[in-house]
Motif scaffolding. Structure first.
Motif, PDB file in Angstrom:
ATOM      1  N   HIS A 115      -5.787  -6.014  -6.169  1.00 55.28           N
ATOM      2  CA  HIS A 115      -5.067  -5.961  -4.893  1.00 55.28           C
ATOM      3  C   HIS A 115      -5.692  -6.950  -3.916  1.00 55.28           C
ATOM      4  O   HIS A 115      -6.899  -7.189  -3.946  1.00 55.28           O
ATOM      5  CB  HIS A 115      -5.161  -4.537  -4.328  1.00 55.28           C
ATOM      6  CG  HIS A 115      -4.208  -4.241  -3.214  1.00 55.28           C
ATOM      7  ND1 HIS A 115      -4.408  -4.671  -1.928  1.00 55.28           N
ATOM      8  CD2 HIS A 115      -3.042  -3.543  -3.200  1.00 55.28           C
ATOM      9  CE1 HIS A 115      -3.422  -4.253  -1.169  1.00 55.28           C
ATOM     10  NE2 HIS A 115      -2.575  -3.568  -1.915  1.00 55.28           N
ATOM     11  N   ARG A 135       0.849  -1.196   0.000  1.00 52.76           N
ATOM     12  CA  ARG A 135       0.000   0.000   0.000  1.00 52.76           C
ATOM     13  C   ARG A 135       0.885   1.247   0.000  1.00 52.76           C
ATOM     14  O   ARG A 135       1.235   1.777   1.043  1.00 52.76           O
ATOM     15  CB  ARG A 135      -0.951  -0.023   1.202  1.00 52.76           C
ATOM     16  CG  ARG A 135      -1.968  -1.153   1.120  1.00 52.76           C
ATOM     17  CD  ARG A 135      -3.135  -0.908   2.040  1.00 52.76           C
ATOM     18  NE  ARG A 135      -2.792  -1.189   3.418  1.00 52.76           N
ATOM     19  CZ  ARG A 135      -3.517  -0.761   4.459  1.00 52.76           C
ATOM     20  NH1 ARG A 135      -4.584  -0.011   4.260  1.00 52.76           N
ATOM     21  NH2 ARG A 135      -3.159  -1.075   5.677  1.00 52.76           N
ATOM     22  N   ARG A 170     -11.146  -2.681   0.402  1.00 56.52           N
ATOM     23  CA  ARG A 170     -10.975  -1.290   0.836  1.00 56.52           C
ATOM     24  C   ARG A 170     -11.530  -0.290  -0.181  1.00 56.52           C
ATOM     25  O   ARG A 170     -11.460   0.917   0.049  1.00 56.52           O
ATOM     26  CB  ARG A 170      -9.502  -1.005   1.120  1.00 56.52           C
ATOM     27  CG  ARG A 170      -8.943  -1.846   2.272  1.00 56.52           C
ATOM     28  CD  ARG A 170      -7.562  -1.385   2.698  1.00 56.52           C
ATOM     29  NE  ARG A 170      -6.998  -2.256   3.712  1.00 56.52           N
ATOM     30  CZ  ARG A 170      -7.252  -2.169   5.016  1.00 56.52           C
ATOM     31  NH1 ARG A 170      -8.083  -1.235   5.449  1.00 56.52           N
ATOM     32  NH2 ARG A 170      -6.694  -2.993   5.878  1.00 56.52           N
ATOM     33  N   TYR A 194      -6.802   3.465   4.342  1.00 57.13           N
ATOM     34  CA  TYR A 194      -5.408   3.205   4.671  1.00 57.13           C
ATOM     35  C   TYR A 194      -5.224   2.750   6.124  1.00 57.13           C
ATOM     36  O   TYR A 194      -4.123   2.820   6.666  1.00 57.13           O
ATOM     37  CB  TYR A 194      -4.574   4.452   4.370  1.00 57.13           C
ATOM     38  CG  TYR A 194      -4.775   4.919   2.947  1.00 57.13           C
ATOM     39  CD1 TYR A 194      -4.261   4.191   1.886  1.00 57.13           C
ATOM     40  CD2 TYR A 194      -5.540   6.056   2.668  1.00 57.13           C
ATOM     41  CE1 TYR A 194      -4.473   4.596   0.570  1.00 57.13           C
ATOM     42  CE2 TYR A 194      -5.754   6.452   1.357  1.00 57.13           C
ATOM     43  CZ  TYR A 194      -5.232   5.718   0.311  1.00 57.13           C
ATOM     44  OH  TYR A 194      -5.451   6.099  -0.980  1.00 57.13           O
ATOM     45  N   LEU A 208      -5.229   2.173  -6.294  1.00 58.03           N
ATOM     46  CA  LEU A 208      -4.308   1.348  -5.514  1.00 58.03           C
ATOM     47  C   LEU A 208      -4.855  -0.055  -5.307  1.00 58.03           C
ATOM     48  O   LEU A 208      -4.101  -1.034  -5.283  1.00 58.03           O
ATOM     49  CB  LEU A 208      -4.036   2.014  -4.158  1.00 58.03           C
ATOM     50  CG  LEU A 208      -3.174   1.214  -3.169  1.00 58.03           C
ATOM     51  CD1 LEU A 208      -1.788   0.959  -3.738  1.00 58.03           C
ATOM     52  CD2 LEU A 208      -3.078   1.942  -1.840  1.00 58.03           C
ATOM     53  N   TYR A 209      -6.166  -0.172  -5.153  1.00 58.01           N
ATOM     54  CA  TYR A 209      -6.755  -1.459  -4.782  1.00 58.01           C
ATOM     55  C   TYR A 209      -7.314  -2.238  -5.962  1.00 58.01           C
ATOM     56  O   TYR A 209      -8.052  -3.201  -5.772  1.00 58.01           O
ATOM     57  CB  TYR A 209      -7.827  -1.232  -3.717  1.00 58.01           C
ATOM     58  CG  TYR A 209      -7.228  -0.690  -2.435  1.00 58.01           C
ATOM     59  CD1 TYR A 209      -6.363  -1.466  -1.681  1.00 58.01           C
ATOM     60  CD2 TYR A 209      -7.489   0.607  -2.014  1.00 58.01           C
ATOM     61  CE1 TYR A 209      -5.783  -0.970  -0.528  1.00 58.01           C
ATOM     62  CE2 TYR A 209      -6.918   1.112  -0.856  1.00 58.01           C
ATOM     63  CZ  TYR A 209      -6.072   0.316  -0.119  1.00 58.01           C
ATOM     64  OH  TYR A 209      -5.489   0.805   1.021  1.00 58.01           O
TER      65      TYR A 209
END
Length: 703
Positions: free
Chosen positions: A522, A215, A527, A257, A518-519
């Motif tokens: 992932h 992350r 999230r 996060y 980001l996810y």
């Protein structure tokens, strides 16, 4: 290196870091050999850093002015307000101030507490500004400062004595901070809901955030968020006009996060010009509340870095620290280490993350520290050690005792079985057992504790049947402890993995217009924002139906039982079904439904057997839970376990149906996450099964 190329390098670094974590257990052949060489180099670097001669660096210096205190060691310069103890400036690597100058001086780096009075439940925010400065130690190797904020009955402020401490050591690129909170007997009743340290960094410098190996990303600024579109709650913002076009159309939410305490030993920010890192290192979680799997905030857009000591996040009201009837209390929070690092302009800025992890290992290996000067912080020789072995007895799985592999074992204040996850006033000390169930807990403060444990792969909680009295310098050996997890009969079927999370279940892709890049692809895709409404899109009319022996929980069991979006901001309850076949029913016997929940938010789960129209359910949890994990992108909150008796008369030969109704609607985030579900046969069926298989029960033995 610019931000675009830095982002492209993240995955390569993450792969390298994952190699560090995998170790020799992966059976990598030639890669295994190369990994051993790399690992040896990696730990030699740590050893070199740890053995650096501090005397080769400039002395630590202290300057006390009318309104400020400045402490520096030739590597870093920290300015604090006098006597408030607010961190107004941090100079490092040629940067005049790592903190944002545009904020007021009491809003850059500070401790704070959120509290309330029982008779007036509204939150009160206190930044714990000191009223006097005391120099605790000042020599060439160490400066320790104390900023006191005492309470007296004549003022109407937080009734705690606060002692904020700051330490700078010779040769160290950073500083330490801890605080002692104290209540004396007879002081007014209060509620404490949050305590932390906060740092607000320069957004022009710190744009890249790292919370873990997986992350890490370029982050929006506060101004980006202000120009964005607020979604279902203020923390979630759609970035419509960010300064960095790379972020346009993404959702930013600080809760995306969050981390478990056990996974939050280092996090922070990277600047590429000049290449510098700002990191919060937490060498121990002994001073945090609710155990190793309590989730909390880390770093988030701002740029902001947090050290959370206690909060209600992912738990709710059970973790509000209530003081009643003049109860006295004292606790030391920290120290935590604010670590600063840098590389040359030609080096890869991402190596700052690797270096921060190395420093984290040095700090954790050095715990408990031998330099804080408070009498309330005991050094290693004044602490104790607990050692032993935990085994599991489940005769349905194995007639022999089973090693409690990777069990979480800890000490917390005496309480009921499982009470550690709601404990919020004392210290907790946790470790994980090895593959054979052996464990050692070091650095335990003097006191009386209960020993608790839970074992991945088994439901329920373990509690040792005697108190653990820790005295200075002693080692307590507990030898073989045996956990009997809840079980009333053989497993007829099961759904999921008993690990206190819903991570193994199906998590949908997010709405394409509400994504955090980001996810994507992932492991923690749960999230993503707005997944609660994806359920309605997948099940627009009929709720989830799971067929034991046919369905696959990784695909067919939604990660959260949420309400259906009926449009116009109206939500309605949902009822899930589990279909299963039985033969040879004994109507005179009782069966057991083991129901483990990983999360609950203002929910009521009702269980009915074969008749969905029954007015009175077979079982109801009643209204439970305040952890808000669905809205805050957690895959678990507090753990709940229910052993539900199912009379054989409610079952029949052939297909049976369990109806699971989450009956509370109103808002999208009321709901539950399941950890694990198991239907057990009657206790009589264990004997029948053994006789049928030609087995005779034997006493359990140590493996």
């Amino acid at each position: 290196m610019n931000w675009g190329s830095l982002g492209c390098e993240v995955r390569k670094k993450s792969l390298l870091d994952s190699r560090i974590r995998v170790g020799h257990s992966s059976g990598l052949g030639h890669d295994h050999f190369m990994f051993i060489i790399f690992l040896s180099y990696y730990y030699r670097r740590i050893q070199k850093k740890n053995n650096t001669d501090a005397a080769s660096f400039p002395s630590v210096r202290l300057h006390i002015l009318d309104e400020y205190v400045v402490v520096h060691n030739g590597l870093v310069n920290v300015t604090l307000s006098n006597p408030g103890g607010m961190i107004t400036g941090i100079q490092y690597n040629g940067i005049d101030n790592l903190l944002e100058n545009d904020y007021k001086e009491n809003n850059r780096g500070y401790w704070d507490v959120v509290w309330s009075k029982p008779e007036h439940p509204g939150d009160i925010y206190d930044k714990l500004e000191g009223t006097s400065l005391h120099v605790i130690k000042e020599d060439e190797n160490q400066v320790e400062l104390s900023f006191l904020k005492p309470w007296t009955s004549s003022n109407n402020v937080l009734p705690l004595n606060i002692d904020k401490r700051f330490i700078m050591l010779r040769g160290s690129t950073g500083f330490y901070s801890y605080a002692v909170f104290e209540r004396l007997e007879g002081w007014p009743d209060i509620n404490l809901s949050q305590g932390r340290m906060a740092f607000k960094l320069k957004p022009k410098l710190f744009q890249f955030m790292a919370v873990s190996d997986e992350r890490q990303r370029i982050m929006p600024t506060s101004q980006d968020r202000e120009r964005g579109q607020i979604l279902d709650y203020p923390e979630a913002v759609l970035l419509t006009d960010p300064e960095n076009s790379f972020l346009r159309g993404e959702v930013d939410d600080k809760y995306q996060y969050s981390s478990d305490n056990k996974d939050c030993q280092v996090h922070g920010w990277i600047s590429t010009n000049p290449p510098s890192g700002f990191w919060i290192i937490t060498p121990s979680n002994e001073f945090k509340t609710a155990g190793p799997v309590k989730q909390d905030l880390t770093s988030h857009a701002g740029p902001i870095a947090l050290s959370m000591f206690f909060s209600t996040h992912y738990a709710g009201s059970p973790l509000i620290i209530n003081f009643r009837d003049g109860e006295p209390w004292k606790k030391v929070f920290g120290p935590v280490f604010i670590y600063l690092n840098s590389v040359s302009e030609d080096d890869d800025p991402l190596t700052l993350w690797a270096d921060a992890k190395e420093q984290m290992l040095i700090e954790t290996q050095s715990w408990p520290y031998n330099f804080p000067m408070s009498k309330d912080y005991p050094y290693a020789e004044k602490r104790g050690i607990i050692a032993g072995r935990l085994l599991v007895r489940d005769s349905h799985i194995n007639q022999r005792l089973i090693s409690a592999r990777a069990a979480y074992i800890g000490l917390a204040l005496p309480g009921d079985t499982g009470s550690w996850q709601r404990e919020n006033k004392g210290y907790q000390f946790w470790t994980q057992a090895d593959d054979r169930g052996y464990f050692v807990i070091k650095g335990v403060r003097v006191g009386k504790y209960s020993l608790y444990a839970w074992v991945p792969g088994f439901i329920g909680d373990y509690k040792y049947n005697a108190y653990i009295n820790v005295r200075p310098g002693n080692t307590i050996r507990l030898y073989n402890l045996v956990y009997d997890p809840p079980r009333n009969g053989p497993t007829l079927w099961e759904i999921g993995i008993p690990d206190r999370t819903a991570a193994e279940y199906f998590v949908p892709d997010p709405n394409p217009t509400l994504m955090n890049q980001l996810y994507v692809n992932h492991a923690e895709k749960y999230r993503q924002y707005g997944l609660w409404d994806r359920y309605t899109e997948l099940y627009p009319e009929q709720d989830l139906v799971y067929k034991v022996g046919v369905s696959n929980y990784q695909i067919d069991w939604y990660f959260a039982q949420v309400n259906r979006n009926a449009g116009n901001k109206k939500y309605i309850p949902t009822t899930w079904q589990i279909l299963f076949d039985l033969d040879d029913i004994d109507e005179q016997e009782n069966y057991t439904l083991q129901l483990a929940l990983a999360s609950a938010t203002d929910a009521e789960l009702q269980v009915r057997m074969n008749d969905p129209g029954t007015e009175t359910p077979l079982f109801s949890t009643g209204l439970i839970g305040k952890d808000n994990s669905i809205a805050r992108h957690g895959i678990h909150g507090l753990y709940w376990l229910y052993s539900i008796t199912v009379p054989g008369s409610l079952l029949h030969t052939g297909t049976n149906i369990i109806f699971l109704t989450q009956s509370r609607a109103e808002i999208p985030w009321r709901g539950i996450m399941y950890d694990y579900i198991r239907l057990e046969g009657s206790s009589q069926s264990i004997g029948k099964q053994r006789r049928k298989q030609g087995k005779v029960s034997a006493p359990a033995r140590n493996p």
